[in-house]
Motif scaffolding. Structure first.
Motif, PDB file in Angstrom:
ATOM      1  N   GLU A 147       0.473  -1.389   0.121  1.00 54.02           N
ATOM      2  CA  GLU A 147       0.473   0.112   0.117  1.00 54.02           C
ATOM      3  C   GLU A 147       0.861   0.493  -0.125  1.00 54.02           C
ATOM      4  OE1 GLU A 147      -2.822  -0.845   3.264  1.00 54.02           O
ATOM      5  OE2 GLU A 147      -3.978  -1.315   2.783  1.00 54.02           O
ATOM      6  N   ALA A 148       0.369   2.440  -0.036  1.00 51.69           N
ATOM      7  CA  ALA A 148       0.718   3.713  -0.597  1.00 51.69           C
ATOM      8  C   ALA A 148       0.227   4.502  -0.619  1.00 51.69           C
ATOM      9  CB  ALA A 148       1.883   3.744  -1.742  1.00 51.69           C
ATOM     10  N   ARG A 149       0.536   5.453  -0.389  1.00 50.99           N
ATOM     11  CA  ARG A 149      -0.563   6.948   0.137  1.00 50.99           C
ATOM     12  C   ARG A 149      -1.046   7.068  -0.988  1.00 50.99           C
ATOM     13  NH1 ARG A 149      -0.195  12.946   0.991  1.00 50.99           N
ATOM     14  NH2 ARG A 149       1.639  12.720   1.533  1.00 50.99           N
ATOM     15  N   PHE A 150      -2.043   7.848  -1.191  1.00 50.90           N
ATOM     16  CA  PHE A 150      -2.994   8.040  -2.828  1.00 50.90           C
ATOM     17  C   PHE A 150      -3.275   9.050  -2.780  1.00 50.90           C
ATOM     18  CE2 PHE A 150      -6.307   7.614  -5.901  1.00 50.90           C
ATOM     19  CZ  PHE A 150      -5.296   7.520  -7.168  1.00 50.90           C
ATOM     20  N   PRO A 191      -7.605   6.856   0.334  1.00 49.34           N
ATOM     21  CA  PRO A 191      -6.291   7.733   0.878  1.00 49.34           C
ATOM     22  C   PRO A 191      -4.888   6.423   0.632  1.00 49.34           C
ATOM     23  CG  PRO A 191      -8.291   6.987   2.649  1.00 49.34           C
ATOM     24  CD  PRO A 191      -8.771   6.637   1.295  1.00 49.34           C
ATOM     25  N   GLN A 192      -5.146   5.907   0.577  1.00 49.24           N
ATOM     26  CA  GLN A 192      -4.043   4.481   0.403  1.00 49.24           C
ATOM     27  C   GLN A 192      -4.854   3.876  -1.286  1.00 49.24           C
ATOM     28  OE1 GLN A 192      -2.459   3.909   2.228  1.00 49.24           O
ATOM     29  NE2 GLN A 192      -2.576   5.302   3.681  1.00 49.24           N
ATOM     30  N   THR A 202      -3.460   0.430  -2.997  1.00 46.81           N
ATOM     31  CA  THR A 202      -2.854  -0.770  -3.144  1.00 46.81           C
ATOM     32  C   THR A 202      -2.428  -1.078  -4.485  1.00 46.81           C
ATOM     33  OG1 THR A 202      -4.956  -1.524  -1.039  1.00 46.81           O
ATOM     34  CG2 THR A 202      -3.577  -3.110  -2.218  1.00 46.81           C
ATOM     35  N   GLU A 252       3.061  -1.805   3.894  1.00 48.90           N
ATOM     36  CA  GLU A 252       3.355  -0.682   3.189  1.00 48.90           C
ATOM     37  C   GLU A 252       4.062  -0.818   1.978  1.00 48.90           C
ATOM     38  OE1 GLU A 252       4.826   3.821   4.687  1.00 48.90           O
ATOM     39  OE2 GLU A 252       5.263   1.582   6.101  1.00 48.90           O
ATOM     40  N   ASP A 259       6.809   8.357   4.388  1.00 57.81           N
ATOM     41  CA  ASP A 259       5.774   7.669   4.091  1.00 57.81           C
ATOM     42  C   ASP A 259       5.651   7.831   2.203  1.00 57.81           C
ATOM     43  OD1 ASP A 259       4.691   9.784   3.009  1.00 57.81           O
ATOM     44  OD2 ASP A 259       2.833   8.981   4.371  1.00 57.81           O
ATOM     45  N   VAL A 276       4.517   7.597  -1.242  1.00 55.97           N
ATOM     46  CA  VAL A 276       3.184   7.703  -2.112  1.00 55.97           C
ATOM     47  C   VAL A 276       2.849   7.294  -3.721  1.00 55.97           C
ATOM     48  CG1 VAL A 276       2.152  10.586  -2.005  1.00 55.97           C
ATOM     49  CG2 VAL A 276       3.261  10.203  -0.518  1.00 55.97           C
TER      50      VAL A 276
END
Length: 394
Positions: free
Chosen positions: A4-7, A31-32, A34, A72, A212, A214
């Motif tokens: 997962e990453a912040r989107f 917000p994320q 996958t 992550e 994090d 992104v």
């Protein structure tokens, strides 16, 4: 395997439905995001084929490079590579893998053509050209039914908060701005309208654990002339065949690649449909694929294994489980190839091609180590092959 990453997507209105959720004032982007790492692996194979002209097993390193037992998207130690130039090169290369997987899964693009140099010949009458004397060009011209796009991917290790229009996105937009798509017909050259996507992967690593991961997508659209329906169909027809020809060439199917590279849709040209083969095709016993046949090769850590597929699979099944995962089969659906040798604009892609793009994580875990792409290509663990048979492509 999922990460997962912040989107972030700008503007939010261009977010695909697959990444939207209900909010207080309507639907908003998740917000994320996958990533299915088997789809990213398939994208990596396509990219290395486009860049090198041959298959490269770099995707097998994902499990070694990523932090284990984490959802992550975070790389081990300080990330991949040492030295500024090496890290920059690998960062952008891996950025291409994730961006291509996103464009295929969420934006629906199926056919990709690499853009290289001041001018790239996409089809016999379609080019992507640089509009300035100097400067880098975007990574891809890509298509799906009814839509064409230019896309540029970036990778970044920049630290801190990722705000609006980060540096790599600005650079990607500059590359997109200096590229134009031209259609030439009857000695008339005309710029055509395409979508434009600037995509950045900001990497996170163990060493810089306050940052994090992104994934940032921007849509720097600009007006131009639309394709006519006939022009769009012609472009889709030829782009899809050239896309498949590069794959066939990487699988050392030179005769098949030669037929796919030559367009047959011209009204003044008649070319008899070829009868090619025989080829040894793999049978993959997974739901939705039992009636499909795949022409391909087994890939290990050192590249393509040139031995007979049945022999390789037999050897792989005798290995301990921690070694079996390092041997993957990459192939292309024989039915898709047969469709590509016809005069149909859109290829006859099986239902399983769409099904894999919309699987939930639970469904994906049940399917195992396998991914079927929108273009009819397959990546799966070699031990999933349940025999082979001789077929012809006609």
């Amino acid at each position: 395997m999922f990460r997962e990453a912040r989107f972030v997507i700008d503007p939010p209105a261009c977010c695909p439905p697959s990444l939207m959720v209900p909010g207080p004032a309507g639907f908003v982007p998740l917000p994320q995001i996958t990533f299915d790492m088997y789809q990213v692996g398939l994208a990596a194979l396509h990219e290395m084929t486009d860049l090198q002209g041959r298959l490269n097993p770099i995707f097998l390193l994902f499990s070694e490079l990523l932090v284990a037992r984490s959802r992550e998207l975070r790389w081990r130690d300080g990330g991949f590579g040492k030295g500024r130039e090496v890290r920059r090169g690998l960062s952008n290369l891996f950025g291409r893998f994730f961006a291509r997987a996103f464009l295929e899964r969420h934006m629906g693009y199926t056919w990709f053509a690499p853009v290289d140099g001041a001018a790239s010949q996409i089809t016999h009458n379609l080019t992507v050209e640089r509009t300035t004397p100097l400067g880098d060009m975007p990574d891809w011209f890509c298509m799906k039914p009814g839509e064409a796009a230019l896309a540029e991917a970036k990778g970044s290790y920049a630290h801190g908060i990722v705000g609006t229009n980060p540096g790599p996105i600005v650079k990607a937009q500059e590359q997109l701005d200096r590229a134009a798509v031209y259609h030439v017909a009857r000695a008339r050259k005309e710029e055509k309208h395409v979508k434009r996507w600037a995509i950045m992967s900001r990497w996170a690593s163990e060493r810089h654990n306050v940052d994090d991961a992104v994934f940032y997508v921007a849509d720097p659209d600009r007006p131009a002339r639309e394709f006519s329906e006939e022009e769009m169909d012609d472009a889709l027809f030829e782009t899809s065949r050239r896309h498949l020809a590069r794959i066939a060439s990487s699988l050392r199917l030179s005769e098949l690649a030669s037929h796919l590279e030559r367009p047959t849709r011209h009204p003044m040209i008649f070319r008899a449909k070829p009868d090619l083969g025989p080829y040894k095709a793999a049978i993959v016993q997974r739901e939705g694929m039992n009636d499909r046949r795949f022409i391909g090769v087994v890939i290990g850590m050192h590249g393509v294994i040139g031995e007979d597929i049945d022999t390789v699979v037999s050897d792989v099944r005798r290995m301990p489980s921690y070694l079996r995962r390092n041997f993957m089969f990459f192939g292309i659906d024989a039915g898709v190839l047969e469709s590509a040798l016809s005069d149909d604009t859109e290829l006859d892609l099986p239902d399983v091609a769409s099904k894999f793009q919309h699987m939930s994580e639970d469904e994906a875990r049940q399917r195992g180590e396998v991914f079927y792409g929108r273009d009819g290509t397959l990546l799966c663990n070699a031990e999933y092959i349940d025999g082979t048979e001789s077929i012809s492509i006609a």
